[in-house]
Design an enzyme around this catalytic site. Structure first.
Site, PDB file in Angstrom:
ATOM      1  CB  ALA A 198      -0.919   0.176   1.158  1.00  0.00           C
TER       2      ALA A 198
ATOM      3  CE  LYS B  45       3.479   4.763   8.334  1.00  0.00           C
ATOM      4  NZ  LYS B  45       2.918   5.115   9.566  1.00  0.00           N
TER       5      LYS B  45
ATOM      6  CG  ASP C 137      -9.091   5.411  11.685  1.00  0.00           C
ATOM      7  OD1 ASP C 137     -10.409   5.426  11.452  1.00  0.00           O
ATOM      8  OD2 ASP C 137      -8.438   5.345  10.880  1.00  0.00           O
TER       9      ASP C 137
ATOM     10  CB  ALA D  92      -0.379   6.701   2.741  1.00  0.00           C
ATOM     11  CB  SER D  93       0.045  11.647   1.488  1.00  0.00           C
ATOM     12  OG  SER D  93      -0.335  11.406   3.023  1.00  0.00           O
ATOM     13  CB  ILE D  94       3.744  10.859   4.890  1.00  0.00           C
ATOM     14  CG1 ILE D  94       3.311   9.787   5.965  1.00  0.00           C
ATOM     15  CG2 ILE D  94       3.043  11.957   4.842  1.00  0.00           C
ATOM     16  CD1 ILE D  94       3.298  10.361   7.250  1.00  0.00           C
ATOM     17  CB  ALA D  95       4.860   6.124   4.715  1.00  0.00           C
ATOM     18  CD  GLN D  96       6.590   3.202  -1.576  1.00  0.00           C
ATOM     19  OE1 GLN D  96       6.064   4.073  -2.221  1.00  0.00           O
ATOM     20  NE2 GLN D  96       7.205   2.306  -2.177  1.00  0.00           N
ATOM     21  CB  VAL D  97       3.201  -0.699   3.935  1.00  0.00           C
ATOM     22  CG1 VAL D  97       3.397  -1.760   4.612  1.00  0.00           C
ATOM     23  CG2 VAL D  97       2.927   0.601   4.887  1.00  0.00           C
TER      24      VAL D  97
END
Length: 581
Positions: free
Chosen positions: A254, A275, A414, A256-261
């Site tokens: 996956a 991450k 969350d 996201a805006s600041i990181a990827q996994v």
């Protein structure tokens, strides 16, 4: 300064190009409407729109460019002393231990500022404070990043304006403004997507139209090439990738805006997820958030009335501190350690777990965690493969979360279905601690009172509890507030009735309920803290899970369920109840 001017000129040229195309399209659209309808007035507002947006774009670019220039000059050998000198010589507001300055003569004071009503003395103090903050922010802003973000901001605003001109709305209302702002945020990139997600998760802070619209704020993040990911890992860990991981998947799970996994396996054999922070994201966030903070400070300086329902600058400052803190993955690693210690210290490890972080394979920009395998809490058929009693599994999840609100440093804020897993051994897995909430002592006491009143069906007691934890604007009529709460409870009670076989976890409905609660409070002169909205939203998630997995379960009366505010219940009692369940 010349670079700042050239930056503005380049951005203005780009804006003019985009605006000319948008205006031409708007004129064609207007001619078609005029020829096909008798009125021909609809769409007459189109031509001023590009000009207005162009002005906003010019302000954005100019501010960003000047920040970039001052930040760049501030890094020259001689200039830091000048900035520091500016900080020292700007007058500070008088403290309690400082002798007051001589009062200015009446002739100098005059009648106050005609725009804000402040006296020249107060105005000077506010201006000096603002200048100090400007000096602090611009000194930390990089030139290259500021220049790049200025140009990106110009293009994002221009494209958004062009889209408005091509497809004009039927009416100009708050929903339209919220939609345009969301589209602009998505074009502006990582920082503003995070801001949009903050708005979406803060129904007690922002207007309902914006909270609903930003639920769809898309994190259209592109993945970073594996070579850059490898470089960041090796730079941060100080070791070759192959010496840390026996296997490392090149394609991310996956992004996201600041990181990827990425999925991986440690050299010692453990299956993990890694991450990795994207390159350059810290400079982007620091520049953007500095601009957002200064923009709110300028607005409050011009119009102090904005502080009447809570300071915009305080919100921006807290958000800036929080988002920049998220860039240090050691903080998330600590959250995992704290939550795992909470589970172990309260004898809950037999029913719940959080991923184990691996410190030797983690750093400021890299976080390596245990990979948990299971199914989402709403996957009833999947849950039945791992446990014979889905109801007991739900009770375990609810009890662990409720106890964390009372006894952990923070609570998971969350708990949507993707962040709660039922593992193959039947335990509940809590993952993704990116959003957490913390309760102040005052708010914790208010939550205790609220739950006692809620269990007794005492609307007046609920009103008193909410008043004790919120910020009031003027005097709150407790009886009127209680009456509004009772009406809301009656309305919500009917919305939760229905065929349990058709119940699903509808996040939009949950958000609407939180907005209704915030609106009732706001109509009675009460502004609830953001943490309250987070807490209520998680409670509503669990209510939905109950309708789905255990429709006969009574959350208020079932002895297996821990009660928020029931301080006499010990953790050993809770563990015994959960294990028995």
């Amino acid at each position: 300064l010349l670079v700042s001017i050239y930056t503005c000129i380049a951005a203005w040229q780009l804006c003019l190009l985009e605006m000319s195309q948008a205006t031409a399209a708007a004129c064609r659209h207007r001619r078609r409407r005029s020829s096909s309808s008798s009125g021909g007035k609809r769409g007459g507002w189109l031509l001023p729109v590009p000009a207005a947006v162009f002005a906003a774009c010019a302000a954005l670019v100019t501010t960003q460019a000047i920040l970039a220039w001052v930040g760049a000059v501030g890094r020259r050998p001689l200039f830091p002393r000048r900035v520091e000198g500016l900080r020292r010589h700007l007058p500070r507001p008088a403290s309690a231990t400082t002798a007051p300055s001589p009062a200015p003569s009446p002739s100098l004071l005059g009648e106050g500022c005609p725009l804000t009503g402040r006296s020249p003395e107060v105005l000077a103090q506010d201006a000096s404070k603002l200048l100090r903050e400007v000096a602090d922010v611009v000194a930390s802003t990089g030139f290259e990043t500021g220049l790049s973000r200025a140009l990106q901001g110009a293009r994002a605003v221009a494209l958004t304006a062009a889209e408005i001109a091509r497809e004009p709305p039927s009416q100009l209302d708050e929903a339209f403004a919220a939609r345009v702002l969301r589209q602009l945020f998505e074009r502006l990139g990582a920082t503003y997507v995070k801001l949009g997600q903050f708005i979406a998760s803060s129904p007690t802070v922002f207007p309902a139209a914006y909270v609903k619209e930003f639920q769809g704020c898309l994190d259209n993040a592109q993945t970073v090439p594996f070579e850059k990911v490898k470089s960041i890992i090796e730079e941060d860990l100080g070791k070759p990738l192959g010496s840390v991981f026996a296997r490392f998947e090149r394609t991310p799970l996956a992004a996201a805006s600041i990181a990827q996994v990425h999925s991986a396996q440690l050299a010692t054999g453990e299956e993990v997820v890694v991450k990795v922070q994207k390159p350059g994201i810290q400079d982007v966030l620091q520049t953007d958030l500095g601009f957002v903070y200064l923009a709110t400070r300028f607005l409050e300086f011009i119009n102090p009335e904005l502080n009447s329902r809570g300071s915009l600058a305080d919100i921006a400052s807290d958000l800036r501190e929080s988002m920049l803190g998220e860039l240090d993955f050691r903080q998330e690693q600590r959250n995992l350690d704290v939550f795992r210690s909470f589970l172990a210290g309260n004898n809950l490890t037999a029913i719940a777990v959080a991923p184990k972080p691996y410190a030797e394979a983690s750093s400021r920009r890299v976080l390596t965690m245990e990979r948990l395998s299971g199914v989402a809490l709403v996957d009833l058929e999947g849950i039945k493969r791992y446990t014979q009693d889905p109801e007991a599994t739900l009770v375990n999840a609810l009890n662990v979360w409720s106890l964390s609100v009372q006894k952990c440093e923070f609570f998971h804020a969350d708990v949507h279905a993707g962040n709660l897993l039922v593992l193959e051994d039947g335990r509940v897995g809590f993952i993704d601690f990116g959003i957490v909430g913390r309760l102040s002592p005052t708010m914790a006491t208010g939550i205790d009172k609220l739950n006692i009143a809620l269990a007794a069906g005492d609307a007046k007691g609920m009103a008193g509890a909410l008043i004790s934890m919120g910020a009031t604007v003027g005097k709150v009529d407790k009886d009127a507030f209680a009456a509004d709460i009772q009406k809301l409870i009656d309305r919500l009670g009917s919305s939760f009735d229905g065929d349990s076989n058709e119940v699903k976890v509808d996040e939009s409905q949950i958000q609407d309920i939180v907005l209704d609660i915030a609106q009732v409070a706001g109509n009675n002169g009460l502004k609830l803290p953001r943490e309250f909205g987070l807490l209520i939203k998680q409670s509503l998630y669990f209510d939905r899970y109950t309708k789905l997995l255990a429709p006969e379960l009574n959350m208020m009366s079932d002895d297996r369920i821990a009660k928020l505010g029931a301080q006499e219940q010990t953790t050993s009692d809770l563990a015994t109840q959960s294990l028995a369940a």
